[in-house]
Design an enzyme around this catalytic site. Sequence first.
Site, PDB file in Angstrom:
ATOM      1  N   ASP A 195      -6.423  -7.067   4.112  1.00  0.00           N
ATOM      2  CA  ASP A 195      -7.600  -6.479   3.657  1.00  0.00           C
ATOM      3  C   ASP A 195      -8.502  -7.264   3.038  1.00  0.00           C
ATOM      4  O   ASP A 195      -9.803  -7.696   3.341  1.00  0.00           O
ATOM      5  CB  ASP A 195      -7.145  -5.540   2.602  1.00  0.00           C
ATOM      6  N   ASP A 237     -12.365  -9.246   4.545  1.00  0.00           N
ATOM      7  CA  ASP A 237     -13.517  -9.180   3.707  1.00  0.00           C
ATOM      8  C   ASP A 237     -14.270 -10.607   3.421  1.00  0.00           C
ATOM      9  O   ASP A 237     -15.574 -10.783   3.841  1.00  0.00           O
ATOM     10  CB  ASP A 237     -13.572  -8.284   2.517  1.00  0.00           C
ATOM     11  N   LYS A 282       3.178 -15.604   1.719  1.00  0.00           N
ATOM     12  CA  LYS A 282       3.070 -16.160   0.629  1.00  0.00           C
ATOM     13  C   LYS A 282       4.539 -16.553   0.420  1.00  0.00           C
ATOM     14  O   LYS A 282       5.213 -15.949  -0.630  1.00  0.00           O
ATOM     15  CB  LYS A 282       2.706 -15.037  -0.335  1.00  0.00           C
ATOM     16  N   TYR A 323       0.906  -1.400  -0.076  1.00  0.00           N
ATOM     17  CA  TYR A 323       0.003  -0.218   0.042  1.00  0.00           C
ATOM     18  C   TYR A 323       0.853   1.155   0.077  1.00  0.00           C
ATOM     19  O   TYR A 323       0.362   2.482  -0.333  1.00  0.00           O
ATOM     20  CB  TYR A 323      -0.862  -0.012   1.329  1.00  0.00           C
ATOM     21  N   ASP A 340      -3.072 -18.362   0.040  1.00  0.00           N
ATOM     22  CA  ASP A 340      -4.132 -18.981  -0.733  1.00  0.00           C
ATOM     23  C   ASP A 340      -4.791 -20.201  -0.125  1.00  0.00           C
ATOM     24  O   ASP A 340      -6.033 -20.144   0.054  1.00  0.00           O
ATOM     25  CB  ASP A 340      -3.493 -19.416  -2.233  1.00  0.00           C
TER      26      ASP A 340
HETATM   27  C1  IPM Z   1     -10.210  -0.910   4.093  1.00  0.00           C
HETATM   28  C2  IPM Z   1     -10.570  -0.493   2.659  1.00  0.00           C
HETATM   29  C3  IPM Z   1      -9.366   0.386   2.550  1.00  0.00           C
HETATM   30  C4  IPM Z   1      -8.091  -0.344   2.442  1.00  0.00           C
HETATM   31  C5  IPM Z   1      -9.392   1.099   1.238  1.00  0.00           C
HETATM   32  C6  IPM Z   1     -10.630   2.007   0.944  1.00  0.00           C
HETATM   33  C7  IPM Z   1      -8.031   2.034   1.059  1.00  0.00           C
HETATM   34  O1  IPM Z   1     -10.540  -1.484   1.731  1.00  0.00           O
HETATM   35  O2  IPM Z   1     -10.361  -0.070   4.983  1.00  0.00           O
HETATM   36  O3  IPM Z   1     -10.449  -2.332   4.385  1.00  0.00           O
HETATM   37  O4  IPM Z   1      -7.825  -0.953   1.461  1.00  0.00           O
HETATM   38  O5  IPM Z   1      -7.541  -0.576   3.500  1.00  0.00           O
HETATM   39 MN    MN Z   2     -10.961  -3.545   2.568  1.00  0.00          MN
END
Ligand code: IPM
Ligand code: MN
Length: 354
Positions: free
Chosen positions: A247, A251, A191, A141, A223
């Site tokens: 990240d 999710d 990884k 990032y 993975d």
């Molecule tokens: C999160 C989001 C952010 C990230 C983006 C919006 C920069 O996806 O907070 O998970 O990737 O950290």
């Molecule tokens: Mn995110």
Amino acid sequence: MKAKVTLLPGDGIGPEIVQATRQVFDAVAAKFDHQFEYSEQLIGGIAIDETGNPLPEETLGACLESDAILLGAVGGPKWDDPAATVRPEQGLLRIRKELGAFANIRPVKVFDALAAASPLQPERVKGVDIVFVRELTGGIYFGTPRGREVRDDVRVGFDTMIYGADEVERIVRMAFDLARQRRGKVTSVDKANVLDTSRLWRAVAHEVAAEYPDVEYEDLLVDAMAMYLINRPADFDVVVTGNMFGDILSDEASMITGSLGMLPSASVGGRVGLFEPIHGSAPDIAGSGKANPLATILSGAMMLRLGLELHQEAEVIEHAVDRVLAAGHRTADIGGGAASLNTNAMTELVIAAL
Ligand code: IPM
Ligand code: MN
Ligand code: NAD
């Protein structure tokens, strides 16, 4: 207590869920006799529209002067032009960096009442209680060089994934300290079969692990981890990983709980903590009243606990959410169907249950 809280509503559903959480804070303040002084500031797309900057200096100043910060979400189609050089997400990345918030704590806890809301079978998700410790201010990032250019007549884009041993050590150490207060197990995800960054990560993780012989430790490749999270989520306690893997995996893990709209987080490590749901600005439902406010309300509970040391108050919010869900109340994303509550109705029920 008196506390200064900066609110960063941002874009899309951000203002709706931050407003909901502010109402919960007000109710907690009244119940426990605290005074929260709010300062609402611009970040993200709305900040670009009003000032040209996704993190105006005034916002940063207010954040640095406050005791804790609550963020909604940033971004949306309006600012998504791939050619744009100024983007809402830059504001979020910069505030995390400026705050020194190198650790993003993302708890994935299944509320018993929501086991049926998960696309996974209820017996698989019951009792799942994972904490992701995501590195937040390094890795791909933030690495340089990065950019887009033309090389040999071909358009290329490039990013740099880089970690210093010091960055790896402090995040892995945090994971081990956390595991000691929980079930005593750390899973580090990388990884290392392909990436040098990951081989360094793994070497440092092993050095830290040697200092915690009482904590069970394992390394997994990212993975395979994506698969194990679906296959045997109850096996994990603390999961530590880099910025991008964290990240993505968090999710994915949110679906174990039923919805992305349920997962809170705390971005900590600096003097002032930033508390933020893990989801985004949900442009597809913004303005419709469909947003689930619980991820942000639960982020608010994390803010009270970790940012303001108000432990009992945090628990009161978490218990209220638990009770509302146990009573069968649902927003659309967690299976409310025809009886789905809107953002306000869900918020009012939580407040009533405090
Ligand atoms: C999160 C989001 C952010 C990230 C983006 C919006 C920069 O996806 O907070 O998970 O990737 O950290
Ligand atoms: Mn995110
Ligand atoms: P998203 O997380 O905004 O939405 C993904 C899906 O989940 C959508 O269908 C959305 O409706 C649903 N969802 C998310 N939160 C919800 C909630 N509280 N209640 C009910 N449903 C919810 O991801 P996206 O659509 O890929 O991204 C949209 C924008 O948000 C992008 O600009 C992205 O950069 C940004 N984003 C910001 C953050 C942040 O500010 N922390 C995090 C992730 C994405």
